[in-house]
Design a protein around this motif. Structure first.
Motif, PDB file in Angstrom:
ATOM      1  N   UNK A 195     -76.054 -24.192 106.625  1.00 52.10           N
ATOM      2  CA  UNK A 195     -76.369 -25.062 107.754  1.00 52.10           C
ATOM      3  C   UNK A 195     -75.529 -24.631 108.951  1.00 52.10           C
ATOM      4  N   UNK A 196     -76.197 -24.222 110.032  1.00 49.53           N
ATOM      5  CA  UNK A 196     -75.497 -23.815 111.247  1.00 49.53           C
ATOM      6  C   UNK A 196     -75.561 -24.930 112.283  1.00 49.53           C
ATOM      7  N   UNK A 207     -79.413 -16.118 124.196  1.00 52.86           N
ATOM      8  CA  UNK A 207     -79.357 -15.590 122.841  1.00 52.86           C
ATOM      9  C   UNK A 207     -77.960 -15.239 122.390  1.00 52.86           C
ATOM     10  N   UNK A 208     -76.959 -15.921 122.934  1.00 53.89           N
ATOM     11  CA  UNK A 208     -75.573 -15.637 122.574  1.00 53.89           C
ATOM     12  C   UNK A 208     -75.243 -16.385 121.280  1.00 53.89           C
ATOM     13  N   UNK A 209     -75.411 -15.706 120.154  1.00 48.89           N
ATOM     14  CA  UNK A 209     -75.195 -16.364 118.863  1.00 48.89           C
ATOM     15  C   UNK A 209     -73.717 -16.592 118.559  1.00 48.89           C
ATOM     16  N   UNK A 210     -72.854 -16.134 119.457  1.00 51.41           N
ATOM     17  CA  UNK A 210     -71.432 -16.473 119.286  1.00 51.41           C
ATOM     18  C   UNK A 210     -71.210 -17.968 119.498  1.00 51.41           C
ATOM     19  N   UNK A 211     -72.192 -18.620 120.138  1.00 54.08           N
ATOM     20  CA  UNK A 211     -72.106 -20.061 120.330  1.00 54.08           C
ATOM     21  C   UNK A 211     -72.647 -20.828 119.129  1.00 54.08           C
ATOM     22  N   UNK A 212     -73.012 -20.118 118.075  1.00 55.74           N
ATOM     23  CA  UNK A 212     -73.473 -20.754 116.845  1.00 55.74           C
ATOM     24  C   UNK A 212     -72.395 -20.579 115.785  1.00 55.74           C
ATOM     25  N   UNK A 231     -69.766 -12.143 112.529  1.00 59.99           N
ATOM     26  CA  UNK A 231     -68.982 -12.980 111.618  1.00 59.99           C
ATOM     27  C   UNK A 231     -69.866 -14.042 110.976  1.00 59.99           C
ATOM     28  N   UNK A 232     -70.751 -14.644 111.780  1.00 64.63           N
ATOM     29  CA  UNK A 232     -71.667 -15.653 111.246  1.00 64.63           C
ATOM     30  C   UNK A 232     -72.624 -15.034 110.236  1.00 64.63           C
ATOM     31  N   UNK A 233     -73.136 -13.842 110.524  1.00 62.54           N
ATOM     32  CA  UNK A 233     -74.048 -13.175 109.597  1.00 62.54           C
ATOM     33  C   UNK A 233     -73.380 -12.896 108.265  1.00 62.54           C
ATOM     34  N   UNK A 234     -72.119 -12.482 108.300  1.00 66.08           N
ATOM     35  CA  UNK A 234     -71.391 -12.205 107.055  1.00 66.08           C
ATOM     36  C   UNK A 234     -71.160 -13.492 106.266  1.00 66.08           C
ATOM     37  N   UNK A 235     -70.843 -14.581 106.977  1.00 64.84           N
ATOM     38  CA  UNK A 235     -70.634 -15.859 106.295  1.00 64.84           C
ATOM     39  C   UNK A 235     -71.911 -16.337 105.610  1.00 64.84           C
TER      40      UNK A 235
END
Length: 367
Positions: free
Chosen positions: A182-183, A223-228, A65-69
């Motif tokens: 900006x993340x 490396x859990x990018x769900x926390x970003x 989801x973050x990558x798509x955003x």
């Protein structure tokens, strides 16, 4: 001889205070305490350590989801921004930035009504538009006066949108939202990173009145990018201090203390070492307990782990047993046969620690 008599006298006078203090005094109602109904009991053994290790290691998670955003991100101009507009081959329509003026000072300011003024075109509504849309509008309007105008529009200064960072970062304050996504991770890095007393597991993001908790520890270590997350205008990021992320070492140790859990874990061996180790004179080597709040669904008050620390092998197990926030490590001088009643005395303290932690979290979330 006088010195020896003096030592005997001191020992006799202090005996009443030293010996009773070597164990927790037991209340009368402790005999009625049903330990099987209140706590789960485990021995810290190689099989218990192996059971924890047998759990699958978390794998890096991709936040699709973050990558798509990020891929679809495009900055929208708003009030307060300053635009830099260039019409090629028509220098009279371009205000150059000289040595005494920066691009932001020479640009076109977006007024409070969301418009800019441009020669030949007049007022143009630009608030809420992307630079590509503004470029198309200007090209269309200038085409009435210039043949095939080539127009370029950029943002010279981003002033309309920002996020706020508070708490345990080295440079708290505001950060602008720009044409570069900006993340959460980037905002913390831009703020100089976390301080030494920051709680890596308690990063809260408040957006539109709703608060969500994230863990930078999971992001950095696993490396859990769900926390970003991609930040939006007026987001408030708060990094809590690690005052609540503590373990407590009590009982017959040389230096009873509380230890903060930072970015790395704390093992039982480290907690005992940081508290000065056992009090060799009165500590019971078989009376090392770790008291932990039980999961809500278990119906128990606490989980109790016991370490038989009479030999060096046990210390190896202690070094592999990881503590969790709000764990209570207790070293007793009482015989192991009395530990049932002993835990009955410790549990009220443990419950008070858990209650205080819960109240602090509720207050934080409500704020």
């Amino acid at each position: 001889m006088k010195f020896t008599l003096l030592l005997v006298l001191i020992a006799s006078l202090s005996g009443c205070s030293v010996i009773p203090g070597s164990y927790i005094p037991l209340e009368a109602d402790a005999e009625d305490f049903d330990i099987e109904e209140q706590v789960n009991i485990y021995a810290i053994t190689p099989s218990l350590i192996a059971e924890y290790r047998s759990q699958p290691e978390p794998k890096p998670q991709l936040n699709e989801e973050l990558e798509l955003e990020i891929r679809g991100y495009d900055y929208e101009v708003n009030r307060g921004d300053i635009l830099n507009i260039t019409v090629w081959d028509h220098p009279e329509l371009t205000i150059p930035a000289g040595s005494d003026r920066s691009p932001s000072e020479a640009g076109n300011w977006v007024h409070s009504d969301g418009t800019i003024f441009y020669p030949y075109v007049g007022e143009v509504e630009v608030a809420g538009l992307r630079v590509t849309e503004i470029r198309a509008i200007l090209r269309e309007k200038l085409a009435e006066y210039i043949e095939s105008p080539q127009v370029d529009v950029t943002v010279a200064s981003f002033r309309s949108k920002r996020v706020y960072l508070t708490g345990e970062v080295k440079k708290p304050g505001t950060q602008p939202i720009t044409n570069v996504p900006l993340t959460l991770l980037e905002a913390v890095s831009n703020a100089g990173g976390l301080t030494e007393i920051a709680d890596w597991t308690s990063v809260t993001l408040t957006r539109n009145g709703e608060t969500t908790r994230y863990s930078l520890r999971e992001l950095y270590r696993q490396g859990d990018t769900r926390e970003n997350v991609l930040l939006r205008p007026n987001d408030i990021i708060h990094i809590a201090s690690n005052d609540a992320a503590k373990v407590f070492v009590l009982g017959e140790v040389n230096k009873p203390t509380s230890l903060n859990i930072g970015r790395s874990d704390i093992t039982l061996a480290e907690a005992l070492a940081d508290s000065g180790g056992f009090n060799q004179a009165i500590a019971n080597a078989n009376g090392v307990f770790v008291i932990r709040k039980a999961p809500e669904e278990s119906g128990k008050v606490a989980e109790v782990f016991q370490l038989y620390a009479r030999n060096a092998t046990a210390l190896v197990l202690a070094d592999q047993f990881q503590l969790q926030p709000r764990d209570i490590v207790y070293v007793t001088a009482a015989p192991v046969a009395r530990w049932n009643r002993l835990i009955a005395q410790i549990l009220p303290t443990a419950q008070a620690v858990y209650f205080v932690t819960l109240s602090e979290n509720e207050i934080t979330n409500s704020n």
